[in-house]
Scaffold this active site. Structure first.
Site, PDB file in Angstrom:
ATOM      1  N   LYS A 235     -53.312 -16.413 -33.058  1.00 52.63           N
ATOM      2  CA  LYS A 235     -52.135 -17.241 -32.729  1.00 52.63           C
ATOM      3  C   LYS A 235     -52.563 -18.698 -32.542  1.00 52.63           C
ATOM      4  O   LYS A 235     -51.934 -19.620 -33.085  1.00 52.63           O
ATOM      5  CB  LYS A 235     -51.489 -16.729 -31.431  1.00 52.63           C
ATOM      6  CG  LYS A 235     -50.546 -17.730 -30.779  1.00 52.63           C
ATOM      7  CD  LYS A 235     -50.039 -17.252 -29.433  1.00 52.63           C
ATOM      8  CE  LYS A 235     -50.974 -17.426 -28.272  1.00 52.63           C
ATOM      9  NZ  LYS A 235     -50.899 -18.697 -27.525  1.00 52.63           N
ATOM     10  N   ASN A 236     -53.644 -18.903 -31.791  1.00 48.34           N
ATOM     11  CA  ASN A 236     -54.023 -20.276 -31.442  1.00 48.34           C
ATOM     12  C   ASN A 236     -54.662 -21.034 -32.603  1.00 48.34           C
ATOM     13  O   ASN A 236     -54.866 -22.241 -32.525  1.00 48.34           O
ATOM     14  CB  ASN A 236     -54.948 -20.283 -30.216  1.00 48.34           C
ATOM     15  CG  ASN A 236     -54.160 -19.943 -28.957  1.00 48.34           C
ATOM     16  OD1 ASN A 236     -52.930 -19.936 -28.967  1.00 48.34           O
ATOM     17  ND2 ASN A 236     -54.865 -19.647 -27.875  1.00 48.34           N
TER      18      ASN A 236
ATOM     19  N   CYS B 245     -45.837 -25.674 -16.492  1.00 54.31           N
ATOM     20  CA  CYS B 245     -46.554 -24.534 -17.059  1.00 54.31           C
ATOM     21  C   CYS B 245     -47.116 -23.694 -15.925  1.00 54.31           C
ATOM     22  O   CYS B 245     -47.533 -24.228 -14.905  1.00 54.31           O
ATOM     23  CB  CYS B 245     -47.690 -25.045 -17.941  1.00 54.31           C
ATOM     24  SG  CYS B 245     -48.663 -23.707 -18.635  1.00 54.31           S
TER      25      CYS B 245
ATOM     26  N   ARG C  47     -51.428 -29.207 -17.020  1.00 53.40           N
ATOM     27  CA  ARG C  47     -51.574 -29.394 -18.467  1.00 53.40           C
ATOM     28  C   ARG C  47     -50.920 -30.677 -18.989  1.00 53.40           C
ATOM     29  O   ARG C  47     -49.972 -30.641 -19.778  1.00 53.40           O
ATOM     30  CB  ARG C  47     -51.031 -28.174 -19.210  1.00 53.40           C
ATOM     31  CG  ARG C  47     -51.706 -26.889 -18.782  1.00 53.40           C
ATOM     32  CD  ARG C  47     -51.204 -25.690 -19.538  1.00 53.40           C
ATOM     33  NE  ARG C  47     -51.746 -25.633 -20.896  1.00 53.40           N
ATOM     34  CZ  ARG C  47     -51.409 -24.691 -21.781  1.00 53.40           C
ATOM     35  NH1 ARG C  47     -50.532 -23.773 -21.456  1.00 53.40           N
ATOM     36  NH2 ARG C  47     -51.943 -24.674 -22.974  1.00 53.40           N
TER      37      ARG C  47
ATOM     38  N   ASP D  20     -59.079 -17.732 -21.853  1.00 56.99           N
ATOM     39  CA  ASP D  20     -58.055 -16.783 -22.316  1.00 56.99           C
ATOM     40  C   ASP D  20     -58.497 -15.324 -22.182  1.00 56.99           C
ATOM     41  O   ASP D  20     -57.716 -14.422 -22.483  1.00 56.99           O
ATOM     42  CB  ASP D  20     -57.673 -17.079 -23.777  1.00 56.99           C
ATOM     43  CG  ASP D  20     -56.902 -18.385 -23.909  1.00 56.99           C
ATOM     44  OD1 ASP D  20     -56.474 -18.935 -22.870  1.00 56.99           O
ATOM     45  OD2 ASP D  20     -56.731 -18.858 -25.051  1.00 56.99           O
TER      46      ASP D  20
ATOM     47  N   ARG E 233     -45.431 -13.188 -26.878  1.00 57.71           N
ATOM     48  CA  ARG E 233     -45.848 -14.502 -27.384  1.00 57.71           C
ATOM     49  C   ARG E 233     -47.209 -14.420 -28.061  1.00 57.71           C
ATOM     50  O   ARG E 233     -47.520 -15.261 -28.896  1.00 57.71           O
ATOM     51  CB  ARG E 233     -45.929 -15.515 -26.236  1.00 57.71           C
ATOM     52  CG  ARG E 233     -44.577 -15.848 -25.658  1.00 57.71           C
ATOM     53  CD  ARG E 233     -44.695 -16.958 -24.638  1.00 57.71           C
ATOM     54  NE  ARG E 233     -45.220 -18.174 -25.241  1.00 57.71           N
ATOM     55  CZ  ARG E 233     -45.355 -19.320 -24.606  1.00 57.71           C
ATOM     56  NH1 ARG E 233     -44.986 -19.414 -23.346  1.00 57.71           N
ATOM     57  NH2 ARG E 233     -45.845 -20.378 -25.210  1.00 57.71           N
TER      58      ARG E 233
END
Ligand code: EPZ
Length: 425
Positions: A22-23, A123, A128, A312, A404
């Site tokens: 995804k990233n 967030c 961020r 992550d 997500r």
């Protein structure tokens, strides 16, 4: 709202196919704004964040087509064409859904000389800010004004190459500036750049589009700007975080999983921590077998930019440590509020003490199932992992966070023997 119900205790066995990251896919999609040619990405995961990025690009006037790509992980091919951009504004309603939307800033200013991009807003895992993106764009000659919650950026005569020294390593700011620099006049040097595999993947795509880039994957990237880039095709790099998450699913249930299509050379720090914890990991070219027969031991982990232990994967590692032998010290150095899973894990019987950015996790014999709720993507998946090994039933609510970033997580786990189902809300 859907929930996920898990009855814990079944050791997982079988094969899980990993999708594209995804990233990586998000910035790769944004790169379509740099050219009027067609960009064709394959191995794109089918996720809510990908859909949000498509909505953003389409709102700018890009044309997009999506089709299944036939990969074992259920990936997609997305063809994008930005030859008729009708708006350089990224509205709040789309940007607030996903912070990565701010990445359109660099490419839009680089190709069209202007952009108006909403500030992303709050967030769950930290403040961020986007100051590094803005300072970088200014170093390339953009004028930036913040007004009414929007970033107004202008470079009517185009961007000019320059030196951008990031005071903090930022994945997003490196990606934003890397894209912007490909169309700036002259040479740009990005210093203290992020080295993540997702940046290397972006650079590969940009080079295939005709960009002149050296040093991606190191902390100094040199870009010589081109007047124009062309369309191309590209396969999205494997999701090292999804792979690491399933590796922990094998370990936490005392099972054995073969994780395929995983890009194992990108997973050094996670594999090292698992091996130190006594988990068996056998690496092949693009797959790994992970199993845990005996006890898992506590290992200390401190998150860091690549090649360090990824933030992550911190929540997932913490879930594993809640049932390890001994006490583990887990330190989060990237985001200031990324321990939101701690109180939920504690509701399942975990023994965790948080002091500042450090969590001391004392392993318990067993977790107990409970209703739990998550606040972000990785926190939610850590609760699923905890539920897989807990006694009794765990119900994870707010499943939209999982959607997500994890494609078909319930189906993939169920196919390997987990007692897990999605309950429509
Ligand atoms: C990317 O976010 C990932 N998102 C995140 O993944 C990941 O946790 C993070 O990198 C770190 O690896 C995507 O790639 C879409 P950063 P990003 O800029 O780029 C500070 C997930 O779960 N900072 O590297 O937004 C920032 O506050 C997500 O998949 C500034 O101070 O992260 C943080 O402390 C969550 N000013 C640090 O830098 C800025 O302008 C690193 O953030 C930008 C960042």
């Amino acid at each position: 709202m859907d929930r996920i119900r898990i009855r814990g205790g079944a050791p997982l066995r079988g094969k899980i196919a990993i999708g594209g990251a995804k990233n990586a896919a998000l910035p790769l999609m944004v790169a379509s704004l740099l050219t009027e040619g067609t960009l064709r990405l394959s191995n794109v995961p089918d996720l809510v964040d990908i859909k949000t990025m498509l909505d953003i690009l389409v709102a700018h006037g890009a044309h997009a087509e999506v089709a299944p790509d036939g990969t074992a992980s259920g990936g997609r091919t997305i063809s994008m064409r930005a030859d008729n951009i009708t708006s350089t504004t990224a509205e709040y309603d789309l940007v607030r859904k996903m912070r990565a939307s701010v990445l359109v800033l660099g490419p839009l200013v680089a190709r069209f000389g202007e952009a108006k991009v909403s500030l992303p807003g709050g967030c769950a895992i930290g403040t961020r800010p986007v100051n590094l993106h803005l300072a970088g764009m200014q170093a390339l000659g953009a004028e930036i004004v913040i007004e009414d919650g929007y970033i107004h950026a202008k470079a009517p005569k185009g961007l000019k190459g320059g030196i951008v020294r990031f005071p903090t390593v930022s994945v997003g700011a490196t990606e934003d500036l890397l894209m912007a620099a490909t169309l700036a006049k002259g040479e740009t040097v990005l210093e203290n750049a992020a080295c993540e595999p997702e940046i290397v993947d972006l650079a590969k795509l940009l080079i295939a589009m005709g960009a002149d880039i050296e040093g991606a994957g190191s902390s100094r990237i040199v870009v010589r700007g081109k007047a124009k880039l062309n369309g191309t095709q590209h396969k999205v790099v494997a999701d090292r975080i999804e792979a690491g998450t399933y590796a922990i699913a094998a370990a936490i249930t005392g099972g054995a999983l073969e994780i395929t299509g995983a890009g194992v050379e990108l997973m050094g720090a996670v594999v090292e921590s698992l091996v130190n914890a006594g988990v068996d990991v056998a690496l092949a070219r693009d797959s790994m077998k992970v199993s845990a027969n005996g006890a898992v031991h506590a290992v200390d982990v401190s998150t860091a930019p690549f090649p360090g232990f990824p933030t992550d994967m911190q929540a997932q590692m913490m879930a594993l440590m809640t049932v390890a032998q001994g006490a583990a010290v887990i330190t989060e150095t990237i985001f200031e509020n990324r321990f939101m899973h701690v109180p939920e894990l504690a509701r399942m019987g975990a023994d965790i003490t948080v002091k500042g950015n450090t969590a001391i996790v004392r392993g318990v014999k067993a977790l107990k199932g409970a209703p739990v709720m998550a606040t972000d993507l990785r926190a939610s998946v850590s609760l699923v992992l905890a539920g897989l090994c807990a006694q009794g039933e765990t119900v994870v609510s707010r499943v939209y966070h999982l959607d997500r970033g994890y494609q078909s997580v319930d189906k993939k786990l169920a196919a390997c023997g987990a007692d897990i189902e999605r309950v429509p809300g």
